[in-house]
Design a protein around this motif. Structure first.
Motif, PDB file in Angstrom:
ATOM      1  N   SER A  11       0.838  -1.189   0.000  1.00  0.00           N
ATOM      2  CA  SER A  11       0.000   0.000   0.000  1.00  0.00           C
ATOM      3  C   SER A  11       0.871   1.236   0.000  1.00  0.00           C
ATOM      4  O   SER A  11       1.805   1.341   0.804  1.00  0.00           O
ATOM      5  N   ARG A  38      -3.110  -6.915 -14.634  1.00  0.00           N
ATOM      6  CA  ARG A  38      -3.709  -6.466 -13.391  1.00  0.00           C
ATOM      7  C   ARG A  38      -5.227  -6.548 -13.471  1.00  0.00           C
ATOM      8  O   ARG A  38      -5.806  -6.464 -14.560  1.00  0.00           O
ATOM      9  N   ALA A  40      -8.573  -5.034 -11.336  1.00  0.00           N
ATOM     10  CA  ALA A  40      -9.189  -4.245 -10.291  1.00  0.00           C
ATOM     11  C   ALA A  40     -10.528  -4.885  -9.931  1.00  0.00           C
ATOM     12  O   ALA A  40     -11.124  -5.597 -10.746  1.00  0.00           O
ATOM     13  N   PRO A  87      -4.355   6.243  -7.794  1.00  0.00           N
ATOM     14  CA  PRO A  87      -5.387   5.369  -7.204  1.00  0.00           C
ATOM     15  C   PRO A  87      -5.953   4.366  -8.204  1.00  0.00           C
ATOM     16  O   PRO A  87      -6.298   3.239  -7.820  1.00  0.00           O
ATOM     17  N   THR A  90      -4.688   0.779  -8.458  1.00  0.00           N
ATOM     18  CA  THR A  90      -5.047  -0.217  -7.445  1.00  0.00           C
ATOM     19  C   THR A  90      -5.630  -1.453  -8.101  1.00  0.00           C
ATOM     20  O   THR A  90      -6.599  -1.374  -8.857  1.00  0.00           O
ATOM     21  N   GLN A 117      -1.134  -7.868  -4.329  1.00  0.00           N
ATOM     22  CA  GLN A 117      -2.043  -6.718  -4.261  1.00  0.00           C
ATOM     23  C   GLN A 117      -1.275  -5.406  -4.212  1.00  0.00           C
ATOM     24  O   GLN A 117      -0.309  -5.254  -3.434  1.00  0.00           O
ATOM     25  N   VAL A 118      -1.717  -4.474  -5.020  1.00  0.00           N
ATOM     26  CA  VAL A 118      -1.192  -3.110  -4.999  1.00  0.00           C
ATOM     27  C   VAL A 118      -2.361  -2.180  -4.698  1.00  0.00           C
ATOM     28  O   VAL A 118      -3.381  -2.203  -5.398  1.00  0.00           O
ATOM     29  N   THR A 119      -2.212  -1.378  -3.652  1.00  0.00           N
ATOM     30  CA  THR A 119      -3.255  -0.437  -3.257  1.00  0.00           C
ATOM     31  C   THR A 119      -2.662   0.957  -3.182  1.00  0.00           C
ATOM     32  O   THR A 119      -1.672   1.177  -2.489  1.00  0.00           O
ATOM     33  N   SER A 121      -3.574   4.885  -2.367  1.00  0.00           N
ATOM     34  CA  SER A 121      -4.550   5.774  -1.749  1.00  0.00           C
ATOM     35  C   SER A 121      -4.312   7.213  -2.186  1.00  0.00           C
ATOM     36  O   SER A 121      -3.171   7.620  -2.439  1.00  0.00           O
TER      37      SER A 121
END
Length: 122
Positions: A11, A38, A40, A87, A90, A117-119, A121
């Motif tokens: 993250s 990827r 989402a 963002p 993500t 997982q890539v998040t 913010s």
């Protein structure tokens, strides 16, 4: 059967960086052609980047100029350097072994990693 080991997700805040890695275990002495995809939540899996054994690279327009795919010193490893993350980046990121070049021969694959997982913010 090839086993792809992914790492490097996490993250970060928008504008940050992450580096993903993918290693094709069992093929330490082979060069690999790999792709990163990827997915989402609620969306289809999409292509992000790929690299051939000769170093040729391809990028989706959405990541061009921000992501860099490269081959590691270990021939069976590929990295995805992700800078200026947004963002909308993500997603779960998956590596795919397209083919391997071993002992003078090419072998098609199509194996997928388990995802990382890539998040990002805002």
């Amino acid at each position: 059967q090839v086993h792809l080991v992914e790492s490097g997700g996490g993250s970060v805040q928008a504008g940050g960086s992450l580096r993903l890695s993918c290693a094709a275990s069992g093929y330490l002495y082979c060069r690999v052609g790999m792709s990163w995809y990827r997915q989402a939540p609620g969306k289809e899996r999409e292509f992000a980047s790929s690299i051939h054994t000769n170093g040729t690279t391809h990028y989706a327009d959405s990541v061009k100029g921000r992501f860099t795919i490269s081959q590691g010193n270990a021939k069976n490893t590929v990295y995805l350097q992700m800078n200026s993350l947004k963002p909308e980046d993500t997603a779960m990121y998956y590596c795919k072994l397209d083919y391997r070049y071993c002992a003078g021969g090419y072998f098609q694959s199509g194996s997928w990693g388990q995802g990382t997982q890539v998040t990002v913010s805002s």
